[in-house]
Design an enzyme around this catalytic site. Sequence first.
Site, PDB file in Angstrom:
ATOM      1  N   ASP A   1     -12.799  -3.022  -0.393  1.00 22.51           N
ATOM      2  CA  ASP A   1     -12.509  -4.383  -0.869  1.00 22.51           C
ATOM      3  C   ASP A   1     -13.652  -4.836  -1.771  1.00 22.51           C
ATOM      4  OD1 ASP A   1     -10.146  -4.624   0.506  1.00 22.51           O
ATOM      5  OD2 ASP A   1     -11.033  -5.613   2.247  1.00 22.51           O
TER       6      ASP A   1
ATOM      7  N   GLY B   1      -4.581 -11.548  -6.732  1.00 25.13           N
ATOM      8  CA  GLY B   1      -5.200 -10.500  -5.914  1.00 25.13           C
ATOM      9  C   GLY B   1      -4.672  -9.111  -6.227  1.00 25.13           C
TER      10      GLY B   1
ATOM     11  N   SER C   1       0.815  -1.212   0.000  1.00 24.44           N
ATOM     12  CA  SER C   1       0.000   0.000   0.000  1.00 24.44           C
ATOM     13  C   SER C   1       0.857   1.274   0.000  1.00 24.44           C
ATOM     14  CB  SER C   1      -0.954   0.005   1.195  1.00 24.44           C
ATOM     15  OG  SER C   1      -1.907  -1.015   1.032  1.00 24.44           O
TER      16      SER C   1
ATOM     17  N   GLY D   1     -12.568 -10.760   7.365  1.00 27.16           N
ATOM     18  CA  GLY D   1     -13.020  -9.490   6.804  1.00 27.16           C
ATOM     19  C   GLY D   1     -13.096  -9.505   5.287  1.00 27.16           C
TER      20      GLY D   1
ATOM     21  N   LYS E   1      -9.797  -5.175  10.704  1.00 32.39           N
ATOM     22  CA  LYS E   1     -10.907  -4.707   9.851  1.00 32.39           C
ATOM     23  C   LYS E   1     -12.273  -4.733  10.538  1.00 32.39           C
ATOM     24  CE  LYS E   1      -9.062  -5.636   5.324  1.00 32.39           C
ATOM     25  NZ  LYS E   1      -9.119  -6.424   4.118  1.00 32.39           N
TER      26      LYS E   1
ATOM     27  N   THR F   1      -7.146 -13.815  -3.398  1.00 34.88           N
ATOM     28  CA  THR F   1      -7.107 -12.397  -2.995  1.00 34.88           C
ATOM     29  C   THR F   1      -5.706 -11.978  -2.549  1.00 34.88           C
ATOM     30  OG1 THR F   1      -7.729 -12.870  -0.711  1.00 34.88           O
ATOM     31  CG2 THR F   1      -9.521 -12.354  -2.234  1.00 34.88           C
TER      32      THR F   1
HETATM   33  P1  NAP Z   1      -8.895 -12.073   8.488  1.00 35.65           P
HETATM   34  O1  NAP Z   1     -10.034 -11.180   8.824  1.00 35.65           O
HETATM   35  O2  NAP Z   1      -7.854 -12.344   9.510  1.00 35.65           O
HETATM   36  O3  NAP Z   1      -9.521 -13.473   8.027  1.00 35.65           O
HETATM   37  C1  NAP Z   1      -8.702 -14.533   7.607  1.00 35.65           C
HETATM   38  C2  NAP Z   1      -9.558 -15.757   7.400  1.00 35.65           C
HETATM   39  O4  NAP Z   1      -8.693 -16.788   6.963  1.00 35.65           O
HETATM   40  C3  NAP Z   1     -10.244 -16.268   8.665  1.00 35.65           C
HETATM   41  O5  NAP Z   1     -11.444 -16.871   8.316  1.00 35.65           O
HETATM   42  C4  NAP Z   1      -9.254 -17.300   9.164  1.00 35.65           C
HETATM   43  O6  NAP Z   1      -9.821 -18.293   9.947  1.00 35.65           O
HETATM   44  C5  NAP Z   1      -8.817 -17.899   7.854  1.00 35.65           C
HETATM   45  N1  NAP Z   1      -7.563 -18.608   7.995  1.00 35.65           N
HETATM   46  C6  NAP Z   1      -6.391 -18.105   8.477  1.00 35.65           C
HETATM   47  N2  NAP Z   1      -5.450 -19.079   8.463  1.00 35.65           N
HETATM   48  C7  NAP Z   1      -6.050 -20.190   7.991  1.00 35.65           C
HETATM   49  C8  NAP Z   1      -5.603 -21.510   7.765  1.00 35.65           C
HETATM   50  N3  NAP Z   1      -4.330 -21.848   8.018  1.00 35.65           N
HETATM   51  N4  NAP Z   1      -6.474 -22.402   7.260  1.00 35.65           N
HETATM   52  C9  NAP Z   1      -7.749 -22.045   7.002  1.00 35.65           C
HETATM   53  N5  NAP Z   1      -8.244 -20.815   7.211  1.00 35.65           N
HETATM   54  C10 NAP Z   1      -7.393 -19.896   7.694  1.00 35.65           C
HETATM   55  O7  NAP Z   1      -8.130 -11.542   7.186  1.00 35.65           O
HETATM   56  P2  NAP Z   1      -8.740 -10.774   5.926  1.00 35.65           P
HETATM   57  O8  NAP Z   1      -8.611  -9.321   6.137  1.00 35.65           O
HETATM   58  O9  NAP Z   1     -10.048 -11.350   5.616  1.00 35.65           O
HETATM   59  O10 NAP Z   1      -7.691 -11.150   4.789  1.00 35.65           O
HETATM   60  C11 NAP Z   1      -7.631 -12.446   4.243  1.00 35.65           C
HETATM   61  C12 NAP Z   1      -6.785 -12.451   2.985  1.00 35.65           C
HETATM   62  O11 NAP Z   1      -7.340 -11.595   2.016  1.00 35.65           O
HETATM   63  C13 NAP Z   1      -5.350 -11.963   3.187  1.00 35.65           C
HETATM   64  O12 NAP Z   1      -4.476 -12.815   2.535  1.00 35.65           O
HETATM   65  C14 NAP Z   1      -5.309 -10.628   2.516  1.00 35.65           C
HETATM   66  O13 NAP Z   1      -4.042 -10.360   1.950  1.00 35.65           O
HETATM   67  C15 NAP Z   1      -6.325 -10.823   1.422  1.00 35.65           C
HETATM   68  N6  NAP Z   1      -6.863  -9.533   1.008  1.00 35.65           N
HETATM   69  C16 NAP Z   1      -6.513  -9.075  -0.204  1.00 35.65           C
HETATM   70  C17 NAP Z   1      -6.995  -7.885  -0.640  1.00 35.65           C
HETATM   71  C18 NAP Z   1      -6.599  -7.384  -1.975  1.00 35.65           C
HETATM   72  O14 NAP Z   1      -6.844  -6.220  -2.240  1.00 35.65           O
HETATM   73  N7  NAP Z   1      -6.064  -8.184  -2.837  1.00 35.65           N
HETATM   74  C19 NAP Z   1      -7.842  -7.128   0.162  1.00 35.65           C
HETATM   75  C20 NAP Z   1      -8.194  -7.647   1.404  1.00 35.65           C
HETATM   76  C21 NAP Z   1      -7.700  -8.849   1.823  1.00 35.65           C
HETATM   77  P3  NAP Z   1      -9.937 -18.116  11.552  1.00 35.65           P
HETATM   78  O15 NAP Z   1     -11.042 -17.110  11.769  1.00 35.65           O
HETATM   79  O16 NAP Z   1     -10.250 -19.466  12.022  1.00 35.65           O
HETATM   80  O17 NAP Z   1      -8.594 -17.615  12.009  1.00 35.65           O
END
Ligand code: NAP
Length: 502
Positions: free
Chosen positions: A329, A459, A245, A355, A292, A436
Amino acid sequence: MIGPDKICAVVAAAGAESMWRQLVSAAKESRTIELRLDWLADDQEISRFLAKLAGKPPNATMLATCRRRSAGGRYRGSIAKQLVHLTDALRAGCAWYDLEVESASLCPPELLDVVLGQGRRLVSAHFFKAMPPSLSKVAAKLERDKPDGVKIAARCDSLRECRKLADFGRKRKNLIVIPMGDIALPARILGLRENNGFAYAPVENATAPGQVDLHELREVYRAASLSQKTRVYGVIGNPIGHSLSPELHNAGFAARDMDAIYLPFLIERLADFVESIHPLGIKGFSVTIPHKERILDHLAGCDPLARQIGAVNTVAVRGDGKLYGYNTDYVGVLETLKKRVRLRGSRVLIVGAGGAARAVAFALAKAGASVCICARRQKKARVIAQAVGGTLVDWDRLPHEFFDAIVNATPVGMHPLTDASPLEARDLNCRLVFDTIYRPRMTKLLQLAERRGIETVSGVEMFVAQGVAQWEIWTRKRAPVEAMRRAVFAALRNEEKLQKTK
Ligand code: NAP
């Protein structure tokens, strides 16, 4: 205080030749340079480097440092030898020398005057483990023999500590304060806004935790032109080092010639950041893992869509200081997928229930897709499924199900754990896989999909689209999309190149 430029290029290498090479490139970017003589391998190497320096000193104000190990440096010799090297450095063209308080307090000031009298003395104290309880006491000790300047470098474990150090520094003219540690990175840069602001920036090798390298500081952050008027933006997350970012947003500010900066904030405690927004003059910020959802508690208002999604990735600080949240997002997902899949009537699987998953689910449902969710925590997945009228899918059912698209919304496979994939090849029964994650561009999951002949989407496209939307919310101007995209792709290409050479 020390040289014409507040950004001090730090030259530090084990060999005289590489030290010289660094010095030549430092002199192209700054007129204030610190020579870390203690990084040179031994006394001979120090003498070799200083002889070369004496023959052709650069046109810059140079500060010689030969910090002993007891003070966190690398020099193994005696204090007497240390003073000899500093004397030689002054003869070779250095205007200043840095003497740590540990050595200074063992040398009678008269001796220092005789031996190093022609140079200007900076007496320094370093606290690598924690902030000292009384900064006034430390400063009084450093100032005892009336040096030309004093420096306190202290580890900060919160933005509150960074602010305390900065406030202390603001009150004294000949004092340089340097916050250390990863949390302190934005404070290090923002310190340059002060009259006595000073930042050490390594040409190649970081010599203290939290330093940003010289080129990045000048080119990405444009830190040389920071002032009290510069508008401050940033991203909060934990971890945050992987985020591109800063490249994206700063490229936008540079392309539009705006006096604004965007910084990465490593934030463990949200409250620590929220109470620093006003004192640091932050006008808006991006929000990433794991804040988030929690950030909602700190907002005065929220875009209805973001409220419905239950996750905010963008916050604008309004004129009255109140925080207002958005979710871009959502925009990023739609921009990316609608070009490739006819979303209306399609069946799309989302993996994860955090999130990002919530934003993807709402975007897809609103576009008319039938949303399926698979996550390791059934409860969280069920909440999302219910909110968008979707269905839950068990992990072990995946090899038997077909989807038009699969979206990974977990961080599994993200830098640095790039060898992991949230799904196995047999789970990928679909036309398109969208990860993503944007760092790396080609995740393990996308590699598995490609091997099965499935269309893949990184992503990075979503990343650029959500960032462009944030930039436009904060600035109320049209974003220079191409410049922003180019900066992100250049950073990713550089990283890929580096990885190949490893
Ligand atoms: P978050 O709120 O922390 O959520 C992560 C999710 O992934 C939760 O459901 C978590 O499960 C699950 N998870 C984590 N480790 C896991 C594993 N080893 N096996 C299975 N599930 C697992 O994070 P977020 O903000 O949603 O972001 C998630 C991803 O999206 C990141 O990689 C981020 O880089 C990507 N993203 C990309 C963009 C883009 O613009 N390209 C924008 C936003 C996000 P638990 O709840 O059980 O921990």
